[in-house]
Design a protein around this motif. Structure first.
Motif, PDB file in Angstrom:
ATOM      1  N   LEU A 173      81.344  77.900 -99.310  1.00  0.00           N
ATOM      2  CA  LEU A 173      80.178  78.309-100.090  1.00  0.00           C
ATOM      3  C   LEU A 173      80.629  79.074-101.324  1.00  0.00           C
ATOM      4  CD1 LEU A 173      77.211  78.857-100.668  1.00  0.00           C
ATOM      5  CD2 LEU A 173      77.247  80.616 -98.884  1.00  0.00           C
ATOM      6  N   SER A 174      80.498  78.447-102.480  1.00  0.00           N
ATOM      7  CA  SER A 174      80.900  79.066-103.739  1.00  0.00           C
ATOM      8  C   SER A 174      79.848  80.074-104.180  1.00  0.00           C
ATOM      9  CB  SER A 174      81.077  77.995-104.816  1.00  0.00           C
ATOM     10  OG  SER A 174      81.227  78.588-106.091  1.00  0.00           O
ATOM     11  N   LEU A 175      80.282  81.334-104.322  1.00  0.00           N
ATOM     12  CA  LEU A 175      79.424  82.377-104.889  1.00  0.00           C
ATOM     13  C   LEU A 175      80.057  82.851-106.190  1.00  0.00           C
ATOM     14  CD1 LEU A 175      78.497  84.432-101.683  1.00  0.00           C
ATOM     15  CD2 LEU A 175      77.159  82.653-102.832  1.00  0.00           C
ATOM     16  N   GLN A 176      80.247  81.907-107.093  1.00  0.00           N
ATOM     17  CA  GLN A 176      80.968  82.159-108.335  1.00  0.00           C
ATOM     18  C   GLN A 176      80.039  82.001-109.529  1.00  0.00           C
ATOM     19  OE1 GLN A 176      83.839  78.998-106.862  1.00  0.00           O
ATOM     20  NE2 GLN A 176      85.234  80.282-108.065  1.00  0.00           N
ATOM     21  N   ASN A 177      80.479  82.508-110.648  1.00  0.00           N
ATOM     22  CA  ASN A 177      79.753  82.290-111.889  1.00  0.00           C
ATOM     23  C   ASN A 177      80.051  80.897-112.424  1.00  0.00           C
ATOM     24  OD1 ASN A 177      78.692  84.907-111.857  1.00  0.00           O
ATOM     25  ND2 ASN A 177      80.475  85.741-112.924  1.00  0.00           N
ATOM     26  N   GLY A 178      79.060  80.330-113.141  1.00  0.00           N
ATOM     27  CA  GLY A 178      79.276  79.010-113.733  1.00  0.00           C
ATOM     28  C   GLY A 178      78.563  77.916-112.979  1.00  0.00           C
ATOM     29  N   VAL A 179      78.680  76.700-113.504  1.00  0.00           N
ATOM     30  CA  VAL A 179      77.950  75.570-112.935  1.00  0.00           C
ATOM     31  C   VAL A 179      78.857  74.395-112.553  1.00  0.00           C
ATOM     32  CG1 VAL A 179      75.724  76.066-114.021  1.00  0.00           C
ATOM     33  CG2 VAL A 179      77.446  74.763-115.287  1.00  0.00           C
ATOM     34  N   ASP A 180      80.186  74.588-112.572  1.00  0.00           N
ATOM     35  CA  ASP A 180      81.056  73.459-112.257  1.00  0.00           C
ATOM     36  C   ASP A 180      82.115  73.766-111.204  1.00  0.00           C
ATOM     37  OD1 ASP A 180      82.536  75.182-113.822  1.00  0.00           O
ATOM     38  OD2 ASP A 180      83.349  73.625-115.138  1.00  0.00           O
ATOM     39  N   ASN A 181      82.035  74.926-110.546  1.00  0.00           N
ATOM     40  CA  ASN A 181      83.036  75.254-109.532  1.00  0.00           C
ATOM     41  C   ASN A 181      82.959  74.342-108.316  1.00  0.00           C
ATOM     42  OD1 ASN A 181      84.260  77.816-110.659  1.00  0.00           O
ATOM     43  ND2 ASN A 181      82.102  78.378-110.665  1.00  0.00           N
TER      44      ASN A 181
END
Length: 308
Positions: free
Chosen positions: A99-107
């Motif tokens: 589960l990606s909890l990162q900034n941005g829209v392409d991780n």
């Protein structure tokens, strides 16, 4: 649940600590002085919402020899995505989600390319947090996660996580169209991060200084034009919701871009404004304000500029 926190900074440290405090089997992946401090003293949370408290949970530098996880909360900076994805391989069981909890829209696309289809789960963390000192997470407000599967993969794992989150005091909303949610956060965060980092001023100034409010608004307008070109599915009410969210954050709130800038760390500038500028070039959409903010912060992208 058995949960691995890949990247135990503000977001990973805060949500991981809440899950560990609720009795879940949590392993923190950290490095350097932060790792040492967690091992020696536990991970302490200093929260303006629910006080100060400490959890004593395993903290490791690598995941070699660790048993499979039910879920990996992937919380590293976006520029570390590829390297960190390789590090989580030892704990990937047949149904483990990342589960990606990162900034941005392409991780999530990067994770899928590295780890294979069905692994990456889209996510958004709503919490104002940062590392105050090694082993210490400062929390100002909010404790919410929005998440969703891509293509309906493994439908049971996110409801289970939502239950685990509720028991830990974390609101977890599972949504059917996570890409739209990722873009809505990207629009707000990029504009807010740009305004706070460029001026070194908090939310109150963004709201109340007319010129700064216009800087924020022009970024929003340009980002929404990019979202339409990308067919992100944002509805007509997103601009109003961004304004409402800006009005709701604590007056002294900043963003991780600001905190990284002030502490001389590498910036997620390419994930935020750099990505937007490149999308503008691709779609032939003018992005004068985003480009100006990007240019103003670019000398600090890799840390303090070396002036000779």
């Amino acid at each position: 649940m058995r949960i691995v926190i890949m990247g135990s900074g503000g977001i990973g440290g805060y949500f991981g600590a809440k899950l560990a405090r609720a009795g879940h089997d949590v392993v923190f992946v950290a490095r350097g002085e932060h790792l040492r401090a967690i091992r020696e003293n536990g991970l302490r949370v200093s929260s303006e919402v629910d006080g100060d408290w400490t959890v004593d949970a395993p903290a490791v530098a690598t995941l070699d020899g660790q048993p499979p996880a039910d879920l990996v909360l992937f919380c590293v900076k976006s520029f570390d995505t590829e390297d960190a994805a390789e590090l989580v391989r030892p704990v990937l069981g047949p149904g483990t989600g990342v589960l990606s909890l990162q900034n941005g829209v392409d991780n999530e696309d990067k994770l899928a390319r590295i780890l294979g289809a069905g692994r990456a789960v889209g996510g958004i963390a709503y919490a104002f947090v940062h590392i105050a000192a090694p082993g210490v997470i400062a929390h100002q407000q909010l404790a919410r996660i929005v998440c969703g599967e891509f293509g309906g993969t493994a439908p049971g794992r996110l409801p289970a996580f939502a239950e685990a989150g509720a028991a830990a005091g974390i609101r977890v909303d599972v949504v059917p169209d996570i890409r739209r949610s990722l873009w809505e956060k990207y629009v707000f965060l990029t504009a807010f991060a740009g305004a706070t980092a460029l001026t070194r001023m908090p939310a109150q100034a963004v709201r109340e200084v007319p010129e700064l409010r216009r800087l924020w608004q022009r970024q929003i307008d340009e980002l929404l034009a990019l979202a339409r070109a990308e067919a992100a599915g944002l509805d007509e009410g997103v601009a109003e919701r961004c304004a409402a969210f800006l009005g709701s954050v604590a007056p002294i709130s900043y963003t991780s871009l600001y905190h990284d800038l002030m502490q001389g760390r590498r910036l997620e500038l390419e994930t935020l404004h750099g990505h937007a500028v490149r999308l503008g070039e691709r779609h032939a959409i003018p992005t004068p304000t985003l480009s100006a903010v990007y240019a103003g912060l670019l000398p600090y992208r890799d840390g303090p500029p070396k002036v000779t």
